[in-house]
Design a protein around this motif. Structure first.
Motif, PDB file in Angstrom:
ATOM      1  N   SER A  21      -8.027  48.629  24.625  1.00 54.10           N
ATOM      2  CA  SER A  21      -8.911  48.658  23.603  1.00 54.10           C
ATOM      3  C   SER A  21      -9.805  47.424  23.319  1.00 54.10           C
ATOM      4  CB  SER A  21      -8.113  48.929  22.201  1.00 54.10           C
ATOM      5  OG  SER A  21      -7.683  50.344  22.200  1.00 54.10           O
TER       6      SER A  21
ATOM      7  N   TYR B 180      -8.855  53.740  26.112  1.00 54.50           N
ATOM      8  CA  TYR B 180      -8.386  52.995  25.147  1.00 54.50           C
ATOM      9  C   TYR B 180      -6.810  52.720  25.008  1.00 54.50           C
ATOM     10  CZ  TYR B 180      -7.476  56.984  21.922  1.00 54.50           C
ATOM     11  OH  TYR B 180      -6.903  57.729  21.306  1.00 54.50           O
TER      12      TYR B 180
ATOM     13  N   LYS C 274     -12.821  48.964  22.717  1.00 55.28           N
ATOM     14  CA  LYS C 274     -13.233  48.922  21.174  1.00 55.28           C
ATOM     15  C   LYS C 274     -13.658  47.246  20.644  1.00 55.28           C
ATOM     16  CE  LYS C 274     -10.394  53.003  20.040  1.00 55.28           C
ATOM     17  NZ  LYS C 274      -9.601  53.417  19.065  1.00 55.28           N
TER      18      LYS C 274
ATOM     19  N   CYS D  33      -0.724  47.404  22.608  1.00 57.33           N
ATOM     20  CA  CYS D  33      -1.021  48.250  23.732  1.00 57.33           C
ATOM     21  C   CYS D  33       0.576  48.619  24.146  1.00 57.33           C
ATOM     22  CB  CYS D  33      -1.706  47.678  25.079  1.00 57.33           C
ATOM     23  SG  CYS D  33      -3.442  47.286  24.695  1.00 57.33           S
TER      24      CYS D  33
END
Length: 110
Positions: A73, A108, A77, A20
């Motif tokens: 994420s 995200y 995700k 990230c």
């Protein structure tokens, strides 16, 4: 851009958020096209399922200067284990309702 990053509490022991941070630093993935400098105001978790604490935590980061709330994420995700949060849409809606439309929400990181 002043970012408040919210991570999944269930995956925080599997991921130190380095990808990230790398996406932010290199302005890749969700940050592609960002012109201004990116400053991380804070990093926190959703507080655990069902993510209700993410709302007050997002509000707290906005009060401390964040102009963008990013749901990592791992939430949207399911990285790194491939299981997205089943509460992500409710969490996003609740955060938007609390912090208003002037604060950007990115759903995200990478």
């Amino acid at each position: 851009m002043k970012v408040g990053l919210i991570r999944c509490m269930q995956t925080e022991d599997m991921c130190p958020a380095t990808t990230c941070f790398k996406a932010m630093k290199n302005k890749k993935c969700a940050f592609d096209g960002v012109e201004e400098d990116i400053e991380v105001i804070g990093v926190t978790t959703c507080g655990g399922c069902p993510g209700k604490k993410a709302v007050t935590r997002a509000e707290m980061m906005v009060k401390r200067g964040a102009d963008t709330i990013v749901l990592a994420s791992c939430i949207t995700k399911g990285n790194p284990i491939g299981i997205p949060c089943p509460n992500v849409e409710q969490m996003k809606t609740a955060i938007k309702n609390r912090i208003g439309n002037d604060i950007r929400i990115i759903d995200y990181t990478h």
